[in-house]
Design an enzyme around this catalytic site. Structure first.
Site, short mmCIF file in Angstrom:
data_model
loop_
_atom_site.label_atom_id
_atom_site.label_comp_id
_atom_site.label_asym_id
_atom_site.label_seq_id
_atom_site.Cartn_x
_atom_site.Cartn_y
_atom_site.Cartn_z
N LYS A 76 1.14 -0.97 -0.32
CA LYS A 76 0.05 0.38 -0.05
C LYS A 76 0.96 1.73 0.03
CE LYS A 76 -3.84 2.36 2.70
NZ LYS A 76 -4.40 1.82 4.14
N SER A 171 -9.47 1.82 3.32
CA SER A 171 -8.95 2.80 2.09
C SER A 171 -8.01 1.63 1.44
CB SER A 171 -8.27 3.48 2.98
OG SER A 171 -7.66 3.24 4.30
N SER A 195 -9.65 -0.67 7.38
CA SER A 195 -9.21 -0.13 5.99
C SER A 195 -8.63 -1.96 5.92
CB SER A 195 -7.97 0.66 6.35
OG SER A 195 -8.76 1.67 6.21
#
Lengths: 524, 551
Positions: A76, A171, A195
């Site tokens: 990420k 996210s 997330s």
């Protein structure tokens, strides 16, 4: 080949059935083919291939570094990666190339994992859709699955492929999509309020949020320091255990970690669940919970019960305050953490130069999106001297109550909690953006957030497809540092539910490598 | 971890902008403002008549906030080195530069320094203390917040006992105490260098993140002299402990003074904070100026503002820097990346922990070195000197060592040595504004001189002249000077007898007086002999000879 589990790919590499270079090339090709998913912000073609070649050399010499040597992974884009742009999907950090690796990234690299690239997210991980990125939203790969297209066609809902795609959740939507779309074997996400688990559930992959303090946060660009944990996204529970074994363990650079050394484990293939006591939190029957999610949840409980587990209803009375409490705590830490982004040392800087203050203000106005700015403003408000005890202090107390709820339940003899991960399946993008980020976060994180409040380990696994042909996940929450038990139970359920593999509805004019595989290799 | 490539890029990228500094450069002398005030308020300001004398006297109230840089090889939360005057941005870790994702790791050495300082200042050491973030935007604070200890500091409720010289000659010692409210650990900021010509501000982060102990002292002092004496004692304590080099001119000890005035028995007045003080002498000056200024303001019916004032050491007065009424809100919050700091003692120390990972207060207490007050007592007892001598020996940097070295190299009674060291040597040093280590006379040459005196080779008045010669620093030893200048005592008794006879012959009036029984006049004759010989006679011998001749 890309449909293999990480463990299978690892075995194939060891046995020389496939080379790391070949695996890497296939993944890079897959990334290109699925580029419309928008899972990646940065792809490291050359760097990844170089790493893969080095891995091949080690494999040929029989000196593989471990189970991840030569395995393509994605990270990420809120983890610091040395020499690789790290943007947090924000204009503020566009072009920022960190000089150091986050500890978890370093551990992956030290094990020979091949870093394919950096994945998309909501700006600074603030969101639950992976829609608020300066690089555009992430599209859920299941939007392009036969399963979704066929079901939707039956109900007459699908008209336009380009307009009816669903979100990944967030996210860490880029990481979830990357794993789900078979572009890598594992990905790092981060989990502050759900997330990692939320997009994992929507994308039909396994999402593990380890206990706070088990994995190093050094190099993870923070959202809420007291809740952030690096998350692990894989296609099966076994793989999550493998990655956890590599990442866990004390790091002197993170003072909030536990000192005890971590013992990597492999999951037993057979589990006797008859001695297990599974708690079903009654408060999780929340408004908005879809009927099919309830049915799935019940089915899972029945499976466990039929196998001899004890199922008890438990109460987590303060969970209902979790969302508002999180809102205050998150905003305050965000306001503080974002203070360093002033345009002076790195990242975006505006052209205004008539005073330092004006430069700060313009830089921050230009660099952050509305969501980030909104949280900074509310956090600043909560921290004002006259407000501190009315908001921040109260929220901290509520957080303690939420955490104590879990302690009580686990003290009462319950081993593990079974809950839904999300209210329902993934929403279409065009529907999702009708509500603002905050409203969506309040809805989406409802089942995941309290585990962060309490620092507990939790895992979501894909359990079924919804009527729309989209993945639905179930979540287990365990006692702190009981990842072994957590993943063992999750693996047991994974075996029972036999979740189907994503079958691409032809990505136009291209034969997708994934189409050669009809089954997830983890299935018997 | 220092990243030179990074710093270079970093400097290049610095913006072209000015800081809001104009307020700090107000050039209107505060005194002229005051005078205007005097005229405006003259009519209102007559003091009440009925009060008893002295009751309307304004007294100063002074509290200090002292930042002492911790003497450690690395910074408070990072591994970057600590070093004074290193090239700009050469000692900056990723954490110090606040790169995203970096985390603080507490430096054990800094914790031990704070505990040791707390113990030396009789504080309660908190077994648990917490770290907080204090937010404000400034270019030399790259994170946008400072990590400090606002809620629960590492040490509280201490006492600093200090002495100051009082009396007309300053030869008496008075003992005072000032309470220490707390000692907190916190990060230092970087430095902003303003380049007015190029309209630029350059940032040097070498200092950013160095460990500080902030000592907050209660307003227990009443004037500049007391504050300066307290700071000096604190400085000596820190230096004895080795917890801070405490050099004010290098910024290792920074003092802000909170000054107010009130009438005894009345509540404290509004206080102003005086900053930019870089020596003990200026501290005293700044405080006394501020007390005088506030008194004048109040006497004239004005109001003291709650503000921050800067001391201009060149002009000798304070000027307003910024208003504190519209107070900045620092939006304190707990530092989430640092768990509570737990300290142990011998009893509470858990059995299984690695001693390297815990701080044991009892072990630090055992390691406490001798504190200045004890050193002074020991000097007084060991050398049988006066307490004020002990005070001076310790308070003047290097003087104690100088003295002890001289004592080691001479047979002279230390009580005589101390006179030479404090009156002659220190007197000369002060006159030349020199430090002890800059002395033109070394301990060994002073010892040589004293040995000549002790052995009766020169008289004490000749010794003073030799001292003056030595001070000229022409590379000659005391013995050489004595030989060259013929300062040696006249050893030939007959020669002395002759000189005495001459003096008797020339002072018949005095001789008569002595014969009448006024023995005091004898001293005059002894003095006369000394003058004639330029101090080269032994006064005892002269006295004996004169007495013999006049009996």
């Amino acid at each position: 080949m890309l449909g293999l589990t990480l463990r299978e790919a690892s075995a194939a590499l060891r046995e020389g059935k496939v080379s790391a270079t070949e695996l890497c090339q296939r993944c890079l090709a897959s990334i290109k083919e699925t580029s419309s998913v928008n899972a990646y912000i940065t792809v490291r073609d050359a760097g990844a291939l170089q790493q893969a070649e080095a891995a091949d050399k080690r494999h040929r010499r029989g000196q593989a570094l471990g189970p991840l040597d030569g395995i393509p992974v994605a990270v990420k884009d809120n983890f610091s990666t040395a020499g690789v742009e790290t943007t947090c999907a924000s204009k503020m950090l566009k072009g920022y190339i960190p000089p150091y690796n986050a500890t978890v990234v370093q551990k992956l690299l030290d094990q020979g994992a091949v870093l394919l690239g950096k994945t998309n997210l909501d700006e600074f991980a603030m969101g639950c859709g992976s829609t608020d990125s300066i690089f555009g939203p992430v599209r859920n790969p299941w939007s392009y699955s036969q399963q979704y297209r066929e079901k939707s066609a039956q109900t007459g809902q699908i008209s336009d492929e380009d307009a009816d795609w669903v979100i990944t959740g967030g996210s860490s939507g880029g990481s979830a999509a990357a794993v789900s779309a078979f572009t890598c074997f594992a990905a790092l996400g981060s989990d502050t309020g759900g997330s990692t688990r939320n997009p994992a559930a929507h994308c039909g992959v396994v999402g593990l949020k380890p206990t706070y303090g088990l994995l190093s946060r050094h190099g993870l660009i923070p959202l809420v320091n007291s809740m952030d944990v690096p998350g692990i996204l894989t296609r099966c529970v076994d793989d999550a255990a493998v990655v956890l074994g590599v990442l866990a363990g004390h790091d002197p650079k993170d003072s909030t970690m536990v000192q005890e050394p971590f013992q990597p484990f492999t999951l037993p293939s057979n589990l006797d669940v008859s001695k297990l006591c599974v708690g079903i939190p009654k408060e999780y029957h929340a408004p908005g919970l879809s009927r099919e999610t309830v049915a799935l949840w019940t089915k899972a409980a029945d499976l466990l019960e039929n196998a001899g587990a004890k199922i008890v209803e438990v109460s987590l009375p303060h969970t209902r305050y979790s969302i508002v409490c999180y809102h205050v705590l998150c905003a305050t830490e965000v306001a503080s953490n974002m203070a360093r982004f002033d345009g002076l040392q790195y990242g975006h800087r505006c052209d205004v130069d008539n005073s330092t203050e004006a430069m700060y203000a313009a830089t921050r106005r230009e660099g952050f999106n509305d969501v980030v700015r909104g949280r900074i403003l509310s956090g600043t408000f909560f921290l004002l001297k006259e407000n501190y005890k009315h908001y921040f202090l109260k929220a901290q107390k509520v957080r303690r109550l939420i955490a104590e709820d879990f302690v009580k339940v686990f003290h009462s003899g319950v081993d593990i909690l079974l809950t839904p991960t999300t209210l329902g399946d993934a929403t279409q993008f065009k529907e999702f953006i009708k509500e603002d980020n905050r409203t969506r976060s309040a809805q989406e994180d409802i089942f995941t957030q309290s585990a962060n409040m309490a620092g507990l380990p939790a895992v979501t696994l894909p359990a079924a497809l919804s009527a729309r042909g989209l993945p639905l996940g179930l979540q287990f929450i365990a006692r702190a540092f009981c990842e072994h038990q957590l993943l063992t139970v999750a693996r047991w359920l994974e075996k029972q539910v036999d979740f189907p593999v994503l079958r691409w509805q032809a990505v136009p004019d291209r034969e997708h490598p994934v189409l050669q595989h009809n089954k997830l290799a983890s299935l018997p | 971890m220092a990243c030179s490539g990074f710093s270079e890029r970093y400097l290049k990228r610095l913006p072209l902008f000015t800081m809001g500094r104009s307020r700090c450069r107000v050039s209107v002398p505060a005194l002229s403002l005051l005078r205007r005030g005097v005229q405006q308020h003259a009519a209102i300001a007559s003091p009440p008549q009925s009060q008893p004398k002295g009751a309307d006297q304004w007294v100063g109230v002074v509290g200090l906030e002292i930042h002492a840089q911790i003497y450690s090889s690395s910074k408070l939360f990072s591994g970057a080195r600590v070093q004074f005057a290193a090239p700009p941005n050469s000692l900056v870790s990723f954490f110090d530069a606040s790169l995203p994702g970096t985390l603080p790791v507490l430096n054990r050495r800094c914790v031990e320094a704070a505990v040791m300082t707390g113990l030396a200042l009789n504080c309660n050491i908190n077994r648990k203390s917490l770290f907080d973030r204090k937010h404000y935007f400034y270019a030399d604070l790259p994170a946008g917040y400072q990590i400090t200890q606002q809620r629960l500091p590492i040490a509280v409720n201490g006492i600093l006992t200090y002495q100051l010289q009082v009396g007309k000659k300053g030869d008496q010692l008075a003992t005072r105490t000032a309470r220490i409210k707390q000692i907190q650990l916190e990060q230092d900021s970087g430095k902003s260098l303003h380049d007015d010509n190029r309209n630029q501000t350059l940032i040097d982060l070498n200092r950013a993140g160095i460990g500080l102990m902030e000592l907050v002292m209660e307003p227990d002092m009443c004037c500049g002299e007391e504050a300066a004496a307290a700071v000096r004692e604190l400085q000596l304590i820190l230096q004895a402990l080795g917890t801070s080099q405490a050099n004010m001119s290098e910024g290792q000890l920074r003092v802000d003074a909170n000054v107010s005035v009130h009438r005894p028995g009345e509540p404290y007045g509004v206080r102003a904070e005086v900053k930019n003080i870089n020596s003990a002498r200026f501290l005293a000056k700044a405080i006394d100026y501020e007390i005088k200024r506030q008194t004048e303001v109040l006497e004239n019916g004005g109001k003291v503002l709650n503000e921050t004032r800067a001391f201009d050491f060149k002009l000798g007065y304070t000027t307003s820097m910024r208003d504190k009424e519209g107070k900045q809100d620092y939006r304190f919050m707990p530092e989430p990346n640092l768990p509570p700091l737990i300290l142990f003692d011998a009893k509470s120390l858990p059995a299984h922990v690695n001693p390297q990972q815990v701080v044991n207060i009892d072990l630090i207490r055992e390691r406490l070195p001798e504190l200045p007050s004890i050193s002074r007592k020991r000097l007084v007892e060991q050398y049988r000197i006066l307490p004020e001598h002990g005070f001076t020996l310790l308070n003047e940097d290097g003087l104690k060592d100088f003295f002890q070295n001289v004592v080691k190299m001479t047979q002279t009674d230390p009580r005589k040595v101390i006179g030479w060291v404090i009156n002659d040597l220190l007197g000369h040093l002060k006159q030349g504004n020199l430090a002890v280590h800059q002395s033109r006379i070394s301990p060994s040459s002073l010892a040589e001189l004293l040995n000549l005196l002790e052995k009766g080779i020169i008289s004490s008045s000749a010794a003073k002249q030799v001292f003056e010669e030595l001070w000229k620093d022409e590379g000659k030893s005391a013995t050489q000077i004595v030989e060259e200048k013929n300062f040696g005592l006249i050893q030939d008794r007959k020669q002395v007898e002759q000189i005495c006879q001459n003096v008797i012959d020339q002072h018949q009036k005095e001789v008569e007086g002595i014969k009448k029984g006024n023995k005091k006049i004898l001293n005059k004759l002894i003095g006369q002999v000394q003058r004639e010989t330029k101090g080269r006679t032994d006064p005892v011998m002269v006295k004996t000879i004169l007495e013999e001749k006049l009996s």
